[in-house]
Every structure is written in C-alpha cells, then in structure tokens.
Design an enzyme around this catalytic site. Structure first.
Site, PDB file in Angstrom:
ATOM      1  N   LYS A   1     -72.694  84.468  41.112  1.00 41.83           N
ATOM      2  CA  LYS A   1     -73.559  85.388  40.357  1.00 41.83           C
ATOM      3  C   LYS A   1     -73.152  85.428  38.885  1.00 41.83           C
ATOM      4  O   LYS A   1     -73.976  85.652  38.019  1.00 41.83           O
ATOM      5  CB  LYS A   1     -73.400  86.817  40.885  1.00 41.83           C
ATOM      6  CG  LYS A   1     -73.828  87.032  42.294  1.00 41.83           C
ATOM      7  CD  LYS A   1     -73.824  88.537  42.585  1.00 41.83           C
ATOM      8  CE  LYS A   1     -73.602  88.811  44.044  1.00 41.83           C
ATOM      9  NZ  LYS A   1     -72.194  89.102  44.375  1.00 41.83           N
TER      10      LYS A   1
ATOM     11  N   LYS B   1     -60.160  83.542  38.760  1.00 40.75           N
ATOM     12  CA  LYS B   1     -60.737  84.566  37.877  1.00 40.75           C
ATOM     13  C   LYS B   1     -59.798  84.963  36.735  1.00 40.75           C
ATOM     14  O   LYS B   1     -60.243  85.515  35.736  1.00 40.75           O
ATOM     15  CB  LYS B   1     -61.174  85.791  38.675  1.00 40.75           C
ATOM     16  CG  LYS B   1     -62.396  85.472  39.544  1.00 40.75           C
ATOM     17  CD  LYS B   1     -63.098  86.690  40.082  1.00 40.75           C
ATOM     18  CE  LYS B   1     -64.416  86.260  40.737  1.00 40.75           C
ATOM     19  NZ  LYS B   1     -65.138  87.287  41.412  1.00 40.75           N
TER      20      LYS B   1
ATOM     21  N   LYS C   1     -68.383  76.622  43.019  1.00 41.22           N
ATOM     22  CA  LYS C   1     -69.261  77.328  43.968  1.00 41.22           C
ATOM     23  C   LYS C   1     -70.366  78.071  43.220  1.00 41.22           C
ATOM     24  O   LYS C   1     -70.175  78.513  42.077  1.00 41.22           O
ATOM     25  CB  LYS C   1     -68.461  78.264  44.869  1.00 41.22           C
ATOM     26  CG  LYS C   1     -68.052  79.558  44.242  1.00 41.22           C
ATOM     27  CD  LYS C   1     -67.685  80.603  45.295  1.00 41.22           C
ATOM     28  CE  LYS C   1     -67.477  81.943  44.618  1.00 41.22           C
ATOM     29  NZ  LYS C   1     -67.645  83.104  45.399  1.00 41.22           N
TER      30      LYS C   1
END
Ligand code: AQP
Length: 327
Positions: free
Chosen positions: A195, A111, A192
């Site tokens: 959202k 991230k 993966k």
C-alpha cells in the site's frame, strides 16, 4: 469449531496482494469456524498517519471486509483500538519478548533500512500482533507469506509463556495460500505489492477503476522472452501475473501455460485485465452499498463488544498467571 483471527491495517486502499494473500480466505473460513476479523488501527500508527485519513480508512477496510463476503452475523468484525485488551496484552508480550528476536524481523529491517532512527513501535509491533492473535485463543491465522516470520514469533512467545507460567495460550498456526501467498509489485516483481509504495502503477487496489487496472497490467514489468511460462526466479514478472491469473480464474499454472502456448504477453495481459476487472466488480458494487451506511458502524460496535467478552476472559487468565494486579 476452531477459532480464526486475522487483521488488515487501515493504511490505504486494500490491494490485490492483501486480497489474494489474506482476505480471499476470510469468507470461506467462516463456514466452519468461529472467525474474528479485525481492522488493526493500532498497527497503522507505527508510522505517521493523518488522523482524519486514518479514521476514514478504518471504515473503508471494514466495508471491504463485508464486500469480499464476510458476514458479520457469522464472524466478529471489529476495530482493534475498540478493545483495550490488545494494547494491554501487547505490552505484556513486549515484556516476554527480547530485543534480539525483534531486531531480526525482516519487516523491521526493510522498513527501517537506511534510516537513522525509526519509531519504537515499528520494532515492537510483532509483539502486538502476537497479542491480537493470542488474545482470542486463535487456532488459525489466514495471512500472506510476508507474515510467516511474525506467526513464528507468535508461536515462540506462546510456547515461552506456556513453559514459564503453565498453559496460558493456544499455539496458533498460519494459513497460507498457494496462488496469492505473495503478490509482487507490478513495476518491480522483486518487491512485494504494498500500500505504501510510491508508484500507483505498482499495485491494483480493490476499488480501482477498470482504466487504471488496464494501465497497470498492460505496463507491468515482464521479460524479453515473450513466452507465458512460470519461473519465479528467472521470469518473476510474468510469473507474478500468472499467480494473479490463477487466483482469479481458479486455473492451475500448468493449464495457463498450455492455454497461452504460442501467444505473446499482449494476449495474456488483455485476458488478465478482463479477469481482474470482472473479479473486482462485484466487490466494488457491494462496497459502495455499505460504506456510508449506519449499519456499518453498528456492526463494528457490536463486533467490539463480542470480541471484548472473549478478550476479557483471556486477560483474567493472563493477569493471574503473570501475577499482575491485586489478589
Ligand atoms: N504483496 C502481498 N501478497 C500477499 N499477501 C500480502 N499481504 C500484504 N501484502 C501482500 C497480506 O495482507 C494482509 C494485510 O496486510 P497489512 O495491510 O496488515 O500489512 P502489510 O503486510 O504491511 O501490507 P502492505 O500493503 O505492505 O502495507 P504497508 O505498505 O502499509 O506496509 C496480511 O495478511 C499480509 O500478509
């Protein structure tokens, strides 16, 4: 009776990865265990959120919890920020952790990759996740594979505190499924399903219309070989779709291979669309019934009260062990 805890961030519509990796485990566990299912809104603010959207998503996730089969009479369903002990124990566990182990977390690396600076919460949230779990003397944490490292950290922190201060926390175990443990993005089976991915076609959300589900599956990246065979390394696209097929149908990967011998990807994908649409339809219908009911908010208030009663007991013990507060 064992204690179970798990949570989902209210950061957008719950997708097949969240469902097949984690949520699908929740209802079955409530039969023989004491379960707490949390909407972890304090985790959501590790990245910028629109406050109005966040509030809406909290209720969306709560309604989906119940729609997938969580019974609030059996399980405790609540919002993390409604129980202040999460933040309190989160801070204590930040202090018990060290920067090296937090910087090593692959989710933090992913991230923060390529960014000059990111919010501090993105680095420290695994300690908050550890607090969520340890606050309730949790034995079992049903989650997707991507959370393995965070569960390991939680265990490390529990053991470290227990060694230093005497038995304070229960050391929990992760619970990972075989078929849905890691659902990959439909447009890129090396990443993966998430959202926050920009491409809507990379995921299927539980509330998607059948037309969107069909589009996303029919367009899903596969390979040029054309045979329905499970090989995650060399055929990650079709293997990912087979995992989804297996989770919805209950069939083993071997049986799926046999069923589609001599068939192309087209036939397989058409059947997968049907299985997915049929599998999600009852969830969607149940969700529509409860999302805007007063009952939902009442359930969450009640859940927070029940969770808080357990949390306060743990915090009393923790404060004492750490020497916090007055005598
Ligand atoms: N792709 C996945 N396959 C299997 N399980 C998954 N989970 C998430 N993605 C997959 C599991 O879902 C639960 C809730 O996850 P979360 O919403 O709290 O956080 P996340 O892992 O960060 O989910 P996303 O979708 O990737 O959200 P963003 O994009 O906001 O970061 C967890 O048990 C997780 O393992």
């Amino acid at each position: 009776m064992k204690r179970v805890f798990s949570g989902v961030q209210p950061t957008g519509n719950i997708h097949l990865g969240n469902y097949l990796g984690a949520l699908v485990q929740f209802p079955e566990l409530q039969q023989d265990n004491e379960c707490l299912y949390c909407i972890v809104d304090e985790h959501a603010i590790t990245v910028p959120q629109d406050p109005k959207e966040l509030k809406k998503h909290i209720l969306d996730v709560a309604a989906l919890y119940i729609a997938v089969g969580i019974d609030p009479k059996k399980s405790i369903v609540f919002v993390q920020s409604e129980v202040s002990a999460h933040a309190e124990l989160g801070w204590i566990l930040i202090c018990a952790s060290n920067t090296g182990e937090l910087f090593r977390m692959t989710q933090f690396k992913a991230k923060s990759h390529g960014k000059e600076s990111v919010g501090t919460g993105l680095l420290t949230y695994p300690a908050l996740m550890a607090a969520d779990i340890l606050l309730y003397d949790t034995d079992i944490v049903p989650v997707g594979n991507d959370q393995k490292q965070h569960i390991e950290l939680t265990r490390d922190l529990a053991i470290r505190v227990n060694n230093k201060y005497g038995k304070t926390f229960v050391v929990p175990d992760g619970r990972f499924l075989k078929a849905g443990a890691r659902i990959m993005a439909l447009d890129d089976p090396t990443a993966k399903m998430s959202k926050s991915a920009v491409n809507e076609m990379s995921r299927i959300s539980l509330l998607d219309e059948p037309s969107k589900i069909k589009k996303a599956i029919m367009r899903a990246t596969t390979d040029s070989e054309g045979s329905v065979r499970f090989d995650m390394e060399n055929k990650p696209g079709i293997s990912n779709l087979m995992n989804i097929y297996s989770a919805f149908s209950g069939k083993s990967l071997e049986d799926i291979e046999k069923d589609y011998e001599g068939h192309g990807y087209g036939d397989f994908k058409k059947d997968l669309v049907e299985l997915t649409v049929d599998g999600l339809a009852p969830i969607k219908a149940h969700y529509e019934e409860i999302r805007y009911s007063d009952e939902l908010v009442r359930t969450l208030h009640e859940g927070a009260e029940r969770a808080d009663a357990i949390a306060q007991k743990t915090m009393k013990r923790v404060r004492e062990k750490f020497g916090l507060g007055l005598e």
